[in-house]
Design an enzyme around this catalytic site. Structure first.
Site, short mmCIF file in Angstrom:
data_model
loop_
_atom_site.label_atom_id
_atom_site.label_comp_id
_atom_site.label_asym_id
_atom_site.label_seq_id
_atom_site.Cartn_x
_atom_site.Cartn_y
_atom_site.Cartn_z
N LYS A 6 0.84 -1.21 0.00
CA LYS A 6 0.00 0.00 0.00
C LYS A 6 0.87 1.26 0.00
O LYS A 6 0.66 2.17 -0.79
CB LYS A 6 -0.89 0.00 1.25
CG LYS A 6 -1.55 1.32 1.54
CD LYS A 6 -2.48 1.27 2.73
CE LYS A 6 -1.86 1.46 4.09
NZ LYS A 6 -1.39 2.80 4.41
N ASN A 7 1.87 1.27 0.89
CA ASN A 7 2.64 2.50 1.07
C ASN A 7 3.67 2.74 -0.05
O ASN A 7 4.36 3.77 -0.03
CB ASN A 7 3.28 2.53 2.46
CG ASN A 7 2.22 2.70 3.54
OD1 ASN A 7 1.07 3.06 3.23
ND2 ASN A 7 2.57 2.44 4.78
N ARG A 58 -5.22 10.38 4.02
CA ARG A 58 -4.01 11.11 4.36
C ARG A 58 -3.03 11.17 3.19
O ARG A 58 -2.37 12.19 2.95
CB ARG A 58 -3.36 10.42 5.57
CG ARG A 58 -1.91 10.78 5.84
CD ARG A 58 -1.78 12.07 6.61
NE ARG A 58 -0.38 12.40 6.84
CZ ARG A 58 0.03 13.50 7.43
NH1 ARG A 58 -0.83 14.38 7.86
NH2 ARG A 58 1.30 13.74 7.62
N CYS A 115 -6.95 8.52 9.01
CA CYS A 115 -7.40 7.81 10.21
C CYS A 115 -6.98 8.55 11.48
O CYS A 115 -6.40 9.63 11.43
CB CYS A 115 -6.91 6.37 10.20
SG CYS A 115 -5.14 6.24 10.10
N ARG A 146 -3.02 15.00 12.27
CA ARG A 146 -1.76 14.65 11.57
C ARG A 146 -1.21 15.83 10.77
O ARG A 146 -1.54 16.04 9.61
CB ARG A 146 -1.96 13.41 10.69
CG ARG A 146 -2.04 12.14 11.53
CD ARG A 146 -2.34 10.92 10.70
NE ARG A 146 -1.15 10.38 10.05
CZ ARG A 146 -1.17 9.27 9.32
NH1 ARG A 146 -2.29 8.61 9.16
NH2 ARG A 146 -0.08 8.82 8.76
N PRO A 147 -0.35 16.61 11.39
CA PRO A 147 0.17 17.83 10.78
C PRO A 147 0.95 17.60 9.49
O PRO A 147 1.42 16.48 9.25
CB PRO A 147 1.10 18.41 11.85
CG PRO A 147 1.23 17.40 12.93
CD PRO A 147 0.20 16.35 12.74
N ILE A 148 1.10 18.67 8.68
CA ILE A 148 1.92 18.58 7.47
C ILE A 148 3.01 19.66 7.50
O ILE A 148 3.53 20.05 6.47
CB ILE A 148 1.08 18.68 6.18
CG1 ILE A 148 0.28 20.00 6.14
CG2 ILE A 148 0.14 17.50 6.03
CD1 ILE A 148 -0.24 20.32 4.74
N ASP A 149 3.33 20.14 8.71
CA ASP A 149 4.30 21.22 8.83
C ASP A 149 5.66 20.87 8.24
O ASP A 149 6.34 21.72 7.65
CB ASP A 149 4.44 21.65 10.31
CG ASP A 149 4.64 20.47 11.25
OD1 ASP A 149 4.40 19.33 10.83
OD2 ASP A 149 5.03 20.69 12.41
N ASP A 201 3.76 0.37 12.59
CA ASP A 201 2.62 -0.35 12.00
C ASP A 201 2.52 -1.79 12.49
O ASP A 201 1.48 -2.42 12.35
CB ASP A 201 2.74 -0.32 10.47
CG ASP A 201 2.84 1.09 9.96
OD1 ASP A 201 1.88 1.83 10.08
OD2 ASP A 201 3.93 1.46 9.48
N ARG A 251 -9.10 -0.88 3.91
CA ARG A 251 -8.38 0.10 3.09
C ARG A 251 -6.90 -0.26 2.98
O ARG A 251 -6.17 0.30 2.17
CB ARG A 251 -8.60 1.52 3.62
CG ARG A 251 -7.86 1.87 4.84
CD ARG A 251 -8.14 3.27 5.33
NE ARG A 251 -7.32 3.52 6.49
CZ ARG A 251 -6.05 3.88 6.43
NH1 ARG A 251 -5.46 4.08 5.29
NH2 ARG A 251 -5.36 4.05 7.53
#
Ligand code: EPU
Length: 421
Positions: free
Chosen positions: A22-23, A93, A117, A124-127, A308, A401
């Protein structure tokens, strides 16, 4: 709303094939935007997140043709806009993976805060992504409901990941730097195998990335990236989940189409806790173990213990003889499933949001549960397979998912599991 109904305890047997990662899939689909040529992606897992990612790409104007169940051909030539559909982007995400490639191709991109999720605090920041794009020359305008990035020209830069090591931010800045002018040096990068696989593909298509899979990457910007075919690597998290599933249920199974080297840390721990296994280049056999020893873990970026696999490992430790400390360092909300395990009879003490103590071995009993997220979901399935009686798991969309046809594949191993509406 669908549910899984699982009857246990059961010993599994037989063979299971690992699907494409998936990733890795969630990165190569947006990476197609960096080129104007057709790309063929093989070994795609049939999961919700991949479907959402392809939908988002189609919305931007790419032509997507399904060649067979696991293969798509993407023609990104006609992508004609750099604004992510907020409804689609908020659903997952990994929609954030589109930002870097769109910025690199169009010099601008508009997108909402990505959805996803519950595992990260504060949405879940994106800084870290924004810091990286800004280092490459992007101007950032953060509105109430969107971000807009603009760069007349992206320029290579030195960038050190100071706040933390992030997998998707590393991949995003790496992709963007491929089309920037000049040289970019990224330091304190994530080193996950999916990053190297993406870099190897981009290099084969004309990119100049050195050092992917190590903490320091050097990227020489190029004018054009071509496209070819990309085979998605086996999912190391599926491999690890199934290995732990076998160990926790004291089963003998063979896991095919996997790369055991990618879960080296888990296999080293198996040696310490007494779980017997045999590995080849592309398979892993797990043998039943009577007495499992406890062993403390602390999650860490690759090649350390993956966050995970922490929930499945915690379930395994409910069957170990003694006390285990599980320390989750990557995500703030990844111990939420502990409550469900306690309801099933596990002796678990949550010390703080990042640490729990498991005292084993304990018998587990079937209960009605809700899966908080993907990896907690597979952990609850593992617990249910070893538990006495019937377990009902709801919110299974979170599990589906990430794991393709989990019911069918576990049934093949002898599990008593079904999906009901
Ligand atoms: N973080 C920030 N700011 C950022 C980015 C991340 O604070 O700008 C925080 C996150 O909230 C988290 C930590 O940094 O607490 C690490 O997050 P990271 O960015 O490494 O995670 P990710 O890149 O969003 C990927 C995988 C995850 C996996 C982590 C392991 C993909 C699509 N997702 O997420 O996979 O757990 O790396 O670090 O590659 C899963 O498959 O179930 C899954 C969640």
């Amino acid at each position: 709303m669908s549910k899984f109904i699982i009857n246990g305890p059961i010993k599994l047997s037989g063979e299971i094939d690992v699907k494409g990662a998936k990733n890795a899939a969630l990165k190569i689909i947006p990476a197609s935007i960096l080129s104007k040529e057709k790309i063929i992606i093989t070994n795609l897992p049939k999961i919700e997140d991949v479907k959402k990612s392809l939908d988002l790409l189609a919305y931007l104007g790419a032509k997507i043709e399904k060649r067979d169940e696991k293969t798509v051909e993407i023609n990104p030539k006609n992508i004609n806009q750099a604004e992510l559909n907020p409804e689609l982007a908020k659903k997952f995400r990994a929609s954030v993976m589109f930002v870097g490639p769109l910025l690199a191709r169009f010099g601008e991109v508009k997108f909402p805060h990505p959805g996803g999720c519950v595992i990260g605090a504060g949405g879940r920041p994106i800084d870290v992504f924004l810091e990286g794009f800004s280092a490459l020359g992007a101007e950032i305008d953060a509105g109430e409901n969107y971000y807009r990035l603009r760069a007349k020209k992206l320029t290579g830069a030195k960038f050190f990941f100071t706040k933390l090591i992030s997998v998707t931010a590393t991949e995003s800045i790496m992709m963007t730097a491929c089309l920037a002018r000049g040289k970019t040096v990224l330091e304190n990068c994530a080193m996950e195998p999916e990053i190297k696989s993406l870099a190897d593909y981009l290099n084969a298509q004309g990119a100049k990335i050195k050092g992917a899979g190590t903490p320091t990457m050097e990227i020489e910007g190029v004018k054009k990236i071509s496209a070819g075919s990309f085979a998605i690597m086996p999912d190391r998290l599926e491999t690890g989940s199934f290995a732990i599933m076998a160990a926790a249920t004291k089963s003998k199974i063979k896991i095919n189409n996997c790369i055991p080297e990618h879960i080296r840390v888990l296999l080293e721990i198996f040696k310490k806790i007494g779980v017997r296994f045999e590995k080849g280049k592309n398979f892993l056999k797990i043998f039943p173990t009577k007495n499992i020893k406890p062993y403390n873990i602390k999650t860490h970026e690759y090649p350390g213990f993956p966050t995970d696999l922490q929930p499945p490992y915690t379930v395994l430790m409910t069957q170990a003889e003694g006390q285990t400390l599980v320390h989750e360092t990557i995500f703030d909300r990844r111990l939420l499933f502990a409550d469900s395990l306690a309801q099933m009879g596990a002796n678990i003490t949550v010390c703080d949001p990042h640490r729990l103590l498991v005292n084993g071995p304990t018998k587990l009993y079937g209960k009605k549960l809700t899966s908080p997220d993907l990896r907690a979901g597979i952990a609850l399935i593992i617990a249910a397979l070893g538990a006495f009686g019937q377990t009902e798991i709801s919110n299974i969309e979170q599990i589906e998912r990430g794991y393709e046809n989990i019911v069918g594949r576990l049934k093949k191993l002898g599990a008593d599991i079904q999906k009901i509406k």
